[in-house]
Design a protein around this motif. Structure first.
Motif, short mmCIF file in Angstrom:
data_model
loop_
_atom_site.label_atom_id
_atom_site.label_comp_id
_atom_site.label_asym_id
_atom_site.label_seq_id
_atom_site.Cartn_x
_atom_site.Cartn_y
_atom_site.Cartn_z
N LEU A 54 0.84 -1.28 0.05
CA LEU A 54 -0.13 -0.08 -0.03
C LEU A 54 0.92 1.21 0.21
N PHE A 55 1.90 1.24 0.75
CA PHE A 55 2.83 2.36 1.05
C PHE A 55 4.20 2.14 -0.03
N LEU A 56 4.08 1.33 -1.00
CA LEU A 56 5.21 1.21 -1.97
C LEU A 56 5.63 2.56 -2.65
N PRO A 57 6.78 3.17 -2.54
CA PRO A 57 7.10 4.34 -2.97
C PRO A 57 6.68 4.44 -4.58
N LEU A 58 6.09 5.33 -5.07
CA LEU A 58 5.89 5.66 -6.62
C LEU A 58 7.23 5.37 -7.17
N ARG A 59 8.18 6.04 -6.68
CA ARG A 59 9.51 5.86 -7.52
C ARG A 59 10.19 4.44 -7.72
N ILE A 60 9.73 3.65 -6.87
CA ILE A 60 10.02 2.27 -7.13
C ILE A 60 9.27 1.54 -7.87
N ALA A 61 7.83 1.87 -7.84
CA ALA A 61 6.95 1.12 -8.62
C ALA A 61 7.06 1.59 -9.94
N TYR A 62 7.46 2.64 -10.36
CA TYR A 62 7.30 3.11 -11.40
C TYR A 62 8.95 3.37 -12.36
N SER A 63 9.89 2.54 -11.47
CA SER A 63 11.30 2.74 -11.96
C SER A 63 11.75 2.59 -13.39
N ALA A 64 10.52 1.69 -14.06
CA ALA A 64 10.93 1.59 -15.45
C ALA A 64 10.53 2.72 -16.38
N VAL A 65 9.86 3.54 -16.09
CA VAL A 65 9.33 4.66 -16.82
C VAL A 65 10.72 5.32 -17.64
N ASP A 66 11.74 5.36 -17.13
CA ASP A 66 12.83 6.11 -17.94
C ASP A 66 13.24 4.90 -19.02
N ASP A 67 13.25 3.66 -18.78
CA ASP A 67 13.53 2.88 -20.36
C ASP A 67 12.24 2.77 -21.34
N LEU A 68 11.09 2.89 -20.72
CA LEU A 68 10.01 2.64 -21.63
C LEU A 68 9.86 4.01 -22.46
N PHE A 69 9.94 5.20 -21.84
CA PHE A 69 9.76 6.35 -22.55
C PHE A 69 10.96 7.30 -22.64
N PRO A 70 11.76 7.10 -23.38
CA PRO A 70 13.03 7.86 -23.27
C PRO A 70 12.80 9.17 -23.65
N GLU A 71 11.70 9.78 -24.22
CA GLU A 71 11.45 11.05 -24.59
C GLU A 71 10.97 11.76 -23.20
N ILE A 72 10.35 11.13 -22.32
CA ILE A 72 9.70 11.72 -21.38
C ILE A 72 10.57 11.77 -20.04
N SER A 73 10.55 12.86 -19.74
CA SER A 73 11.45 13.03 -18.08
C SER A 73 10.62 13.79 -17.03
N TYR A 74 11.05 13.83 -15.75
CA TYR A 74 10.29 14.34 -14.79
C TYR A 74 11.37 14.90 -13.69
N ARG A 75 10.65 15.98 -13.12
CA ARG A 75 11.74 16.52 -12.21
C ARG A 75 11.83 15.60 -10.80
N ASP A 76 10.64 15.09 -10.46
CA ASP A 76 10.74 14.19 -9.08
C ASP A 76 9.63 13.59 -9.08
N ILE A 77 9.25 12.35 -8.15
CA ILE A 77 8.37 11.54 -7.95
C ILE A 77 7.91 11.53 -6.57
N ASN A 78 6.58 11.75 -6.26
CA ASN A 78 6.34 11.54 -4.77
C ASN A 78 5.01 10.71 -4.55
N GLY A 79 4.78 10.03 -3.23
CA GLY A 79 3.54 9.75 -3.12
C GLY A 79 3.84 7.90 -3.08
N THR A 80 2.73 7.14 -3.19
CA THR A 80 2.62 5.84 -3.15
C THR A 80 2.15 5.33 -4.35
N ILE A 81 2.22 4.14 -4.61
CA ILE A 81 1.46 3.30 -6.17
C ILE A 81 0.04 3.66 -5.99
N TRP A 82 -0.64 3.89 -4.71
CA TRP A 82 -1.86 4.21 -4.70
C TRP A 82 -2.31 5.43 -5.07
#
Length: 237
Positions: free
Chosen positions: A20-48
Motif C-alpha cells: 500500500l505504501f510502496l514508493p511510486l519511485r520504485i513502482a515506476y522505475s521502468a518509466v525511464d526505459d520505456l519512454f526515453p522522450e519523457i522526463s520528470y523532475r521528481d516523484i512523490n507518493g505511493t503506488i496508490w
C-alpha cells in the motif's frame, strides 16, 4: 490464538502495508526505459496515490502527472502545465494483454501552449473518449473531438471555424473524420495517425468547389483539396 497464526497475521499485515505504501519511485522505475522522450523532475507518493512532478516531453513541459488506483483502474490526471487531461487505464488489459485501454478521456489541448508548428491555431477538447492500443496498432477507439480553429488558410483566404471529428481504428491506424460547422461546406476530410505518430491530413472544400465550378467552363470538374503530413513528436518539441 496460536503463535503460528499470530506470526502469519503479522507477516501478512506487513506485506499488505508494504504494498500500500510502496514508493511510486520504485513502482515506476521502468518509466525511464520505456519512454526515453519523457522526463520528470521528481516523484512523490505511493503506488496508490502519487505524482510525477513537472513531466517534460523532450524540452516541452507537459505538467504534473497524478496517479491513483481504483478497482481495475489506474486513474491519471495531468494538470498545472500546458495540457489538461484525465482518464482511466484498465489494469487487467495492461497486465494480461499488454494493451493500453483508456476510457473516460477528457482533455484540453491549446496549440499556442506548445509553440505548435501547425499552420493554424487549434484549441482541442473532448469529453469521454475511449482508446485501446498496443505497441504495434490501434485496436479500438470511439468518441468525438471538438476544435476551434483560427488562422485557417484555404487557397488565399483566412477563416475561423469550429470542427467536429469522430475517431475510430482502421488498418491498425487511428482515423479522425472531421467536418467544419456551422458551414459544413468549408472543409471536411480525415486525419490518419500511425504507430510512430506520423500523421497525414486530407481535406476538401465543397464551398470553393462550387465557386470554381461557377467561374470555370461548364463541364470542367474541379476538386480543391489540401494535404499535409508530419510527426506529432515534432509538434511537441
Amino acid at each position: 490464538m496460536s503463535l503460528r497464526y499470530f506470526f502469519i497475521s503479522v507477516v501478512s499485515l506487513f506485506l499488505i502495508l508494504l504494498f500500500l505504501f510502496l514508493p511510486l519511485r520504485i513502482a515506476y522505475s521502468a518509466v525511464d526505459d520505456l519512454f526515453p522522450e519523457i522526463s520528470y523532475r521528481d516523484i512523490n507518493g505511493t503506488i496508490w496515490n502519487g505524482t510525477f512532478e513537472e513531466v517534460f516531453y523532450g524540452d516541452t513541459l507537459i505538467g504534473n502527472l497524478n496517479t491513483s488506483i481504483g478497482f481495475n483502474k489506474l486513474h491519471i490526471k495531468i494538470d498545472h502545465g500546458r495540457l489538461d487531461l484525465t482518464g482511466d487505464i484498465s489494469i487487467a488489459e495492461l497486465v494480461m494483454n499488454e494493451v493500453i485501454s483508456l476510457s473516460s478521456i477528457r482533455f484540453i489541448f491549446d496549440s499556442d501552449n506548445f509553440g505548435s508548428k501547425l499552420p493554424m491555431k487549434i484549441l482541442l477538447s473532448s469529453d469521454n473518449l475511449k482508446l485501446g492500443f498496443d505497441k504495434d496498432r490501434c485496436i479500438s477507439s470511439s468518441g468525438r473531438i471538438n476544435a476551434m480553429v483560427n488562422d485557417l488558410e484555404l487557397f488565399g483566404e483566412v477563416y475561423e471555424t469550429q470542427v467536429e471529428a469522430s475517431i475510430n481504428c482502421e488498418n491498425n491506424k487511428l482515423i479522425a473524420n472531421f467536418i467544419t460547422f456551422p458551414n459544413a461546406d468549408l472543409l471536411s476530410g480525415n486525419i490518419v495517425i500511425d504507430k510512430e505518430l506520423n500523421y497525414e491530413i486530407f481535406g476538401s472544400s465543397r464551398m470553393l468547389e462550387k465557386v470554381l465550378e461557377q467561374s470555370l467552363t461548364v463541364g470542367v470538374n474541379v476538386n480543391p483539396s489540401i494535404e499535409f503530413q508530419g510527426n506529432i513528436h515534432s509538434l511537441l518539441r
